[in-house]
Design a protein around this motif. Structure first.
Motif, PDB file in Angstrom:
ATOM      1  N   SER A  15      45.468  37.573 116.696  1.00 27.92           N
ATOM      2  CA  SER A  15      46.436  38.281 117.541  1.00 27.92           C
ATOM      3  C   SER A  15      47.703  38.664 116.790  1.00 27.92           C
ATOM      4  N   ILE A  18      47.173  41.889 115.172  1.00 29.62           N
ATOM      5  CA  ILE A  18      46.943  42.981 116.113  1.00 29.62           C
ATOM      6  C   ILE A  18      48.251  43.427 116.779  1.00 29.62           C
ATOM      7  N   CYS A  25      49.765  46.886 120.554  1.00 26.15           N
ATOM      8  CA  CYS A  25      49.054  46.943 119.278  1.00 26.15           C
ATOM      9  C   CYS A  25      49.829  47.728 118.232  1.00 26.15           C
ATOM     10  N   SER A  51      37.688  40.353 116.750  1.00 29.08           N
ATOM     11  CA  SER A  51      39.099  40.692 116.896  1.00 29.08           C
ATOM     12  C   SER A  51      39.709  40.044 118.124  1.00 29.08           C
ATOM     13  N   GLY A  53      43.379  39.473 120.354  1.00 24.95           N
ATOM     14  CA  GLY A  53      44.508  40.364 120.580  1.00 24.95           C
ATOM     15  C   GLY A  53      44.631  41.015 121.923  1.00 24.95           C
ATOM     16  N   MET A  83      43.570  47.594 122.377  1.00 25.54           N
ATOM     17  CA  MET A  83      43.098  47.021 121.126  1.00 25.54           C
ATOM     18  C   MET A  83      41.911  47.803 120.572  1.00 25.54           C
TER      19      MET A  83
END
Length: 367
Positions: A15, A18, A25, A51, A53, A83
């Protein structure tokens, strides 16, 4: 030239990379990672991206300073699209979203379905982008951090390498944020209590994982024969070094003899729904002779599980013996274990078969 000779890798991005500034973002740190992914694909290496985030990406859209769990789930729902859009715009090839809960991975049929989906996406030139489905997860369904999720994904994807991005260069013998004399471990041949002792808590304000979860992930991955790296995701140097075949952080060596796929899944991905506890002097080897585990040898049954669920078999003193698929429900097994009539219990077990299946058991190191 693919100096590491990898065919498939999983890279985990947290995170803090990101959404580093709390305003949604940002591609600031992601450009270098995206270029690394593009270069890997040009070298013929398939890439799966795990990923984090979504919550961090959506947090700025909500006014609550101390959000409830429901609000955090809403943040995840709002942030997930942002994201994915951020990643998508960094590539000129298609991305594909996969949202998972632990329930998707600990159920064998769904786990195989996840594997097949990942393979199909890769075979068709797409980049799978995987995240935990924070919008619907509960305490009983969640993995909890994407470090461990990335290891489970790496195993499911039959990856050669797992690259976990951190905010430090790798694993240090002490916390580098508070100790100027901390020494970086460039490689780790075996993960033991000493290695875990070097891991502190989380340093990121927006992430859910710390160094400990990264070590847990490395343990899962290396036991599957996967080379695992913890690298600094905030500098492009890390990725340039990897492309040059060099180690930019900490390299965890894979097992020389990896666990078989179904045993690895049983050990590291499937979650025990209950426990079967045997006497401390129980000495039967729980392997192909698992039929020797009888109801008479069971001290007690804990938890609520059904036929086919994964259970933990342990001694009364806490020593863990095995994880296995149960051929009995907890209700029936408790009933049989409580019976004083041994002949009755034996007759029942002769009809219904062994307590655990010899083809669905993972023997654990005594712990």
């Amino acid at each position: 030239m693919n100096l590491f000779n990898w065919k498939r890798i999983v890279i985990k991005v947290g995170s803090a990379l990101i959404a580093p500034n709390g305003k949604g973002c940002s591609s600031h740190y992601l450009l270098g990672i995206a270029q690394f992914i593009v270069r890997c694909r040009e070298l013929g290496v398939q890439v799966v991206l795990v990923s984090s985030g979504s919550v961090a990406a959506g947090a700025h859209l909500f006014s609550q300073k101390e959000p409830t769990l429901a609000i955090k789930k809403a943040m995840a729902a709002a942030g997930q699209t942002d994201m994915m859009a951020t990643w998508d715009k960094l590539f000129d090839f298609p991305t594909a979203q996969i949202l998972l809960t632990h329930a998707d991975l600990r159920n064998r049929d769904r786990y195989i379905s996840v594997r097949q989906t990942i393979f199909s996406l890769l075979d068709n030139g797409m980049l799978p982008v995987i995240n935990e489905n924070d919008t619907v997860t509960t305490d009983t369904l969640k993995v909890g951090d994407n470090d461990n999720l990335s290891a489970m994904v790496a195993a499911a994807a039959d990856a050669d390498a797992l690259i976990i991005c951190s905010d430090v260069d790798g694993l240090y013998d002490k916390n580098p944020h508070t100790n100027d004399n901390a020494q970086l471990l460039s490689w780790v041949s075996k993960i033991d209590e000493k290695i875990y002792a070097m891991a502190g808590g989380a340093t990121s304000q927006v992430g859910t994982g710390g160094m400990k979860t990264k070590i847990e992930a490395a343990e899962k991955a290396t036991s599957h024969g996967i080379n695992t790296f913890i690298v600094n995701g905030f500098t492009e140097l890390s990725f340039n070094m990897l492309l040059e075949g060099k180690n930019p952080g900490t390299h965890f060596q894979p097992y020389e003899e990896p666990m078989q796929e179904h045993l690895h899944w049983m050990t590291h991905t499937s979650k025990a729904q209950g426990e079967v506890i045997v006497e401390n002097d129980f000495n039967t080897a729980l392997d192909a002779a698992s039929e020797e585990l009888t109801a008479q040898e069971i001290v007690k049954v804990e938890g609520d599980f059904a036929v086919g669920d994964t259970i933990l078999v342990r001694k009364d003193d806490g020593t863990k013996l095995a994880k296995a698929k149960s051929n009995y429900s907890s209700c029936l097994l408790s009933f049989l274990a409580d019976q004083q009539d041994k002949d009755f219990t034996q007759k029942m077990q002769n009809k219904t078969g062994p307590v655990i299946s010899d083809k669905n058991i993972a023997v654990l190191e005594a712990s």
